[in-house]
Structures are given as C-alpha cells and as structure tokens.
Design an enzyme around this catalytic site. Structure first.
Site, PDB file in Angstrom:
ATOM      1  N   GLU A 242       0.823  -1.208   0.000  1.00  0.00           N
ATOM      2  CA  GLU A 242       0.000   0.000   0.000  1.00  0.00           C
ATOM      3  C   GLU A 242       0.859   1.260   0.000  1.00  0.00           C
ATOM      4  O   GLU A 242       0.615   2.199  -0.768  1.00  0.00           O
ATOM      5  CB  GLU A 242      -0.941   0.008   1.207  1.00  0.00           C
ATOM      6  CG  GLU A 242      -1.839   1.250   1.241  1.00  0.00           C
ATOM      7  CD  GLU A 242      -2.930   1.168   2.280  1.00  0.00           C
ATOM      8  OE1 GLU A 242      -3.950   0.508   2.019  1.00  0.00           O
ATOM      9  OE2 GLU A 242      -2.764   1.775   3.365  1.00  0.00           O
ATOM     10  N   ARG A 268      -4.223  33.542 -17.142  1.00  0.00           N
ATOM     11  CA  ARG A 268      -4.582  34.580 -16.177  1.00  0.00           C
ATOM     12  C   ARG A 268      -3.654  35.778 -16.346  1.00  0.00           C
ATOM     13  O   ARG A 268      -2.419  35.638 -16.314  1.00  0.00           O
ATOM     14  CB  ARG A 268      -4.461  34.023 -14.757  1.00  0.00           C
ATOM     15  CG  ARG A 268      -4.609  35.031 -13.640  1.00  0.00           C
ATOM     16  CD  ARG A 268      -6.002  35.588 -13.549  1.00  0.00           C
ATOM     17  NE  ARG A 268      -6.189  36.294 -12.276  1.00  0.00           N
ATOM     18  CZ  ARG A 268      -7.226  37.073 -12.022  1.00  0.00           C
ATOM     19  NH1 ARG A 268      -8.167  37.239 -12.932  1.00  0.00           N
ATOM     20  NH2 ARG A 268      -7.338  37.683 -10.842  1.00  0.00           N
ATOM     21  N   GLN A 279       8.291  36.038 -12.009  1.00  0.00           N
ATOM     22  CA  GLN A 279       9.167  35.002 -11.475  1.00  0.00           C
ATOM     23  C   GLN A 279       8.590  34.356 -10.224  1.00  0.00           C
ATOM     24  O   GLN A 279       8.778  33.151  -9.992  1.00  0.00           O
ATOM     25  CB  GLN A 279      10.542  35.603 -11.159  1.00  0.00           C
ATOM     26  CG  GLN A 279      11.629  34.562 -10.927  1.00  0.00           C
ATOM     27  CD  GLN A 279      12.989  35.213 -10.747  1.00  0.00           C
ATOM     28  OE1 GLN A 279      13.271  35.762  -9.687  1.00  0.00           O
ATOM     29  NE2 GLN A 279      13.809  35.165 -11.781  1.00  0.00           N
TER      30      GLN A 279
END
Length: 378
Positions: A242, A268, A279
């Site tokens: 798992e 955007r 940056q």
C-alpha cells in the site's frame, strides 16, 4: 539503470487514462455509498480492482511497479481522488493479503469477486487506542473448536460502510505481544458484525469510511490468514504494497494539478501580462514540478525493489513521505496560484483536502521517519 517505460507499460497507462476519463472525467465526489458500489463494478470492468491479482481469478497479474503506474494513470484521469483511494485500498490492503496468505479454498472463494469489484473489501486495523501503535490493538479473537470468536471495535476502516469483506487483525494470544496477533478475512455478512455509517471527513469524500464492531462474531477457521501469530507480519506485508503502490494516485493528482497550474499561469493576466511571466509564479510552478519528479523517482524505485523481492523498509518509507508531503505542498501552491478562485469549493481547494490525509494513513510521516532512522542504525 533504465528510466524509460516499456511500450506495454505506456500503452496500458494510455488505455487507463482514456477509459477512466470516459467514465469519470466530470465526476464530483458524492459520498454516496451506493454510487461508490456501482463505481467499484465499473473499476472492475476496467481491471483496476484486480491489477496485481492472479490472472486465473480475473486479475491483471501485475507487479508492484506496473500496479503503481496503473494507479497513477487512474489518479490523473479521475478527479475523484477518494474513489481512486477506495479502489487502491481495497486492492492493496485487502486483496493482496488474501492473495498471499489465504488458503486455496478461501482464495477460490474470494479473489474473483475482489478482482471484479463485485466484492468490496475494507481493511480494519485502527482502533481508538491503537493507531501508530498497532501492537496495542484490543480486538480479540478467541479460538474455539471450529474457528474464532471476535469481539471489539475498529475505529476507522476505509470502505467499511459498503464492505462485503473485512480484512482485520485481532489478538489470539494476549501473552505473546505482537506475536499474539492474527489476521482474518471476514465475510461482512457473518452474524455479529456491525458496519458503521460513513464518518464525516475533511476530504476523500468518494471513499466512505466507518467503524466496525464485532460482537461474539464466530469466524470459521478457514478465514484465518496465514498462521496464528502472523498477523503483524501480514499487516506489514500489505502495508509495504500500500505505501509503495497506492501513492501512485497522488502522483497522478499532482500531474493533473501541475498541468492545470501551467495552463492557468498562461491564461490569467494581471498588470497587463500573463502571471506566468512573473518570477514569483514561474518559480513556484517549477518547485511543484521538482517535488513531483523527485517523489515519482522514489516511488518507482520502492516498487521496483518490491518486484525484486528486496525487503527495503526505508525505501518504501522514503517514498511514502516524499509523495505525501509533495502532494500537500503542491496543493497549497496550486491554491495560492489560483487566488480567490482557488479558495472556492472544488478544484485546488478540494485537492488540498484530499492530500492532507496522505501524511496520516498507511503510517504517519513520523512513523515513516522512525523506520528510516532505525534502518540507519539510530
């Protein structure tokens, strides 16, 4: 070292991406147990509930790495991370110990249903007084002439409200410490089992979780997994699978999330230009990519070692910590990049809620670091 995927691996992942996308691309986590049962049957038809189970039982007979790659594709294509988690927990924490430790009779009885998704399995170890300290479990299994009488309550079990099978752990010899724990594959329709209602959770809504109570539940001896006293070892075996493979779904989530953030940063605009040209934004996305790729390499290596039958506990622990912490950090970054839109329900907000528990289940981050420290000799 070969870092490339084979043609067969790429084709399998591409098929899963396409098929999962066709079934669940627009799915919203509903938290509806009956809907989740139907999803399990669909996942079974796509081969996802039986990835690493034997071919004769209808499984894919994949190794750990190929299983993780398939779950990664599942996590990328399915927006309901809870559903992907439910399927992976069913497969790795439940079907794997049945595959590896059940008698031939019980394997014949259960594996085909587990592989097809017709049987839903729940792993029940955690108790109110035993989480990280699994040696403190209080549920008892008193040996009888033809089986065991289980009593006690498990406090948290994924898939419990819809389970047909409960893989659980109980004390058969209180004097023997962890050597007195045993593992069982318990049909959920036996008298004396109560499956609790779904617990309200922060995230992973597509995976119902609940309590499980045993009250003088008589379990026939054939449902014992392995031998008496092997419970702790069987649990650790299932957790290795798992911890290594399940977190492939979070690699898939981060892949999908990163692609969305790159697209958003290009579309955007603020102050007359796409925000990706700032940056502060581009470096944040670069850091997300770096975390994802580092976590991916650690997960692939941990799974590769499993396939080589190498018992490297620290490799699995490092992988689990790296993926879970990257998933939380990247989700926080994704929310920040989307601003107010990211705070609205769904999208980045939902991804954050779904990633937070990844540092808790399958052994907390603190437990994983303890395992790493011990292997270093500390």
């Amino acid at each position: 070292m070969d870092f490339g995927l084979s043609t067969a691996q790429r084709e399998r992942c591409d098929r899963i991406l396409q098929e999962v996308g066709a079934h669940w691309a627009g799915r919203r986590p509903a938290g509806d147990p009956e809907l989740t049962r139907a999803d399990f049957r669909t996942a079974g038809k796509l081969g996802l509930t039986g990835l690493c189970l034997p071919a004769e039982a209808g499984g894919g007979e994949l190794g750990a790495l190929d299983t993780a790659l398939a779950l990664e594709a599942f996590g990328r294509a399915c927006p309901d991370t809870g559903l992907a988690f439910a399927v992976a927990a069913h497969l790795l924490a439940c079907a794997v110990p049945v595959r590896d430790f059940a008698s031939e009779e019980v394997r014949d009885e259960l594996l085909r249903g587990l592989a097809s998704g017709e049987l839903v399995a729940s792993n029940a170890m955690t108790e109110d007084g035993a989480g990280s300290d699994i040696g403190g479990i209080a549920v008892t299994a008193e040996p009888t002439g033809d089986g065991y009488l289980l009593n006690g309550e498990k406090s948290w079990a994924s898939n419990a409200p819809i389970a047909d099978l409960v893989v659980t752990y109980a004390v058969t010899d209180p004097r023997a410490g962890f050597l007195g724990q045993s593992a069982f594959a318990v049909p959920a329709d036996l008298p004396g089992i109560t499956l609790g209602e779904p617990l309200p959770k922060m995230g992973l809504a597509g995976c119902p979780a609940g309590r499980i109570r045993f009250e003088n539940c008589h379990v026939p001896a054939r449902y014992l997994l392995g031998e008496e006293g092997q419970g702790a070892a069987i649990f650790q075996h299932s957790m290795a699978w798992e911890r290594a493979c399940l977190f492939g779904i979070y690699l898939g989530l981060m892949d999908r999330q990163l692609a969305d953030c790159v697209r958003w940063a290009g579309e955007r605009k603020q102050f007359g230009q796409p925000i990706g040209r700032f940056q502060a934004v581009s470096h944040r996305i670069a850091a997300m990519d770096q975390r994802l790729e580092a976590a991916r390499l650690l997960l692939y290596r941990a799974c590769w070692l499993l396939d080589q039958d190498e018992d490297d506990v620290s490799a699995v622990a490092r992988s689990k910590v790296a993926v879970s912490e990257a998933a939380v950090a990247n989700s926080l970054d994704a929310l920040q990049l989307h601003g107010g839109l990211g705070y609205l329900a769904g999208g980045a907000e939902e991804q954050l809620r779904d990633t937070v528990p990844s540092t808790l289940f399958s052994g907390t981050t603190e437990i994983q670091r303890e395992l790493i420290a011990k292997q270093l000799g500390l």
